[in-house]
Design an enzyme around this catalytic site. Structure first.
Site, PDB file in Angstrom:
ATOM      1  CG  HIS A  96       1.215  -2.130  -1.930  1.00 34.65           C
ATOM      2  ND1 HIS A  96       1.124  -2.450  -0.589  1.00 34.65           N
ATOM      3  CD2 HIS A  96       2.556  -2.064  -2.203  1.00 34.65           C
ATOM      4  CE1 HIS A  96       2.347  -2.571  -0.083  1.00 34.65           C
ATOM      5  NE2 HIS A  96       3.229  -2.347  -1.043  1.00 34.65           N
ATOM      6  CD  GLU A  97       4.206  -0.521  -5.414  1.00 34.26           C
ATOM      7  OE1 GLU A  97       4.963   0.323  -4.886  1.00 34.26           O
ATOM      8  OE2 GLU A  97       4.276  -1.740  -5.167  1.00 34.26           O
ATOM      9  CG  HIS A 100       4.991   2.372  -0.831  1.00 34.82           C
ATOM     10  ND1 HIS A 100       5.283   2.034   0.478  1.00 34.82           N
ATOM     11  CD2 HIS A 100       4.966   1.197  -1.528  1.00 34.82           C
ATOM     12  CE1 HIS A 100       5.429   0.722   0.569  1.00 34.82           C
ATOM     13  NE2 HIS A 100       5.238   0.192  -0.632  1.00 34.82           N
TER      14      HIS A 100
END
Length: 226
Positions: A96-97, A100
C-alpha cells in the site's frame, strides 16, 4: 440535549470502531505467514524496482502502523513489524505504501491536490476551533463563520485523502497479484487488511463532515435569531 448526546456518541464511536477494526484485522493477519516468505521490506523493494522506482528507498521506522511514504525524500518508511515481518499484513501494508510512491511517479492528481492542501489544512485545524469557540460563546456569528471557513480546509483534506488511499490500495493489489507476491488464495485476506485500513480514513472524513454540518447549523441558528 438528548439528540446532542446521541450525536456526540456517534462521532466518538465511529473512529473508535474504525481503529478497533484495523487493529483487530492487522493483528489477525500479522500472524498469518505469506506463501512467498518475503518480508515487508522485500515486498516494497520488489514492487519499486519492477516500476523503475530505483531512486525510492525503503527504511525502517518506529511506532505501530506508522508506515508512510514521504514524497519529498522519496522514502517508503515501514514500521519494524512490517519491515521485518513475513506476514500477509506486512505484505499488504508495505505494498500500500509503495502504491503512494507509484502515484507520485505517475503524478496522480488527487495526491498533488492533497499535498497542496497540507499547509492550509494544518492552519485550519489549529485555528478553526479557537475562532469557533469565540464565535459561539461570545455570540459572534461572523467569528464563527471564519472558524467554519478555516475548518472547511481541514475537512476538504480529509475528503481528498479518500481517493488517494483507495487508489493506493488498488495499485497495491494489482502489484502483489501480477508479481506473484501473493497466491490466489491469499487475495481475499490481503484485501481485508487493506479495506480495514481504509476504514480509518472513511471514519475520519465522516466525523469531519458531520462536525462541519453541525457548526453550519449553529451558525444559521445564530443568524436567524438576530
Amino acid at each position: 440535549m438528548g439528540s446532542y448526546l446521541i450525536y456526540l456518541a456517534i462521532i466518538v464511536l465511529i473512529p473508535i470502531y474504525a481503529q478497533a477494526k484495523v487493529k483487530g484485522t492487522y493483528n489477525k493477519y500479522s500472524k498469518v505467514a505469506s506463501s512467498t516468505g518475503m518480508t515487508g521490506a522485500e515486498v516494497a523493494r520488489r514492487i519499486l524496482d519492477d516500476n523503475g522506482l530505483y531512486n525510492v528507498t525503503v527504511e525502517e521506522t518506529r511506532g505501530f502502523l506508522s508506515d508512510h511514504y514521504d514524497p519529498r525524500s522519496k522514502v517508503v518508511r515501514l514500521s519494524s513489524d512490517n519491515y521485518h515481518g513475513h506476514s500477509l499484513a506486512a505484505t499488504a501494508v508495505s505494498a500500500h505504501e509503495v502504491g503512494h510512491a507509484i502515484q507520485d511517479q505517475h503524478d496522480y492528481a488527487f495526491l498533488r491536490v492533497r499535498a497542496s492542501l497540507v499547509p492550509v489544512a494544518n492552519i485550519g485545524s489549529n485555528l478553526s476551533w479557537i475562532l469557533i469557540m469565540i464565535g459561539i460563546f461570545a455570540n459572534l456569528p461572523g467569528m464563527l463563520l471564519f472558524g467554519i471557513a478555516a475548518m472547511s480546509a481541514a475537512v476538504l483534506f480529509q475528503i481528498v485523502t479518500l481517493p488517494v488511499e483507495f487508489n493506493a490500495s488498488n495499485r497495491a493489489m494489482d502489484q502483489v497479484v501480477s508479481l506473484g507476491i501473493i497466491s490466489n488464495r491469499e487475495e481475499r485476506e490481503t484485501k481485508k487488511v487493506l479495506n480495514a485500513a481504509a476504514m480509518t480514513y472513511v471514519a475520519a472524513a465522516a466525523v469531519a463532515v458531520l462536525e462541519l454540518v453541525r457548526l453550519v447549523l449553529i451558525y444559521t441558528g445564530m443568524t436567524r435569531d438576530e
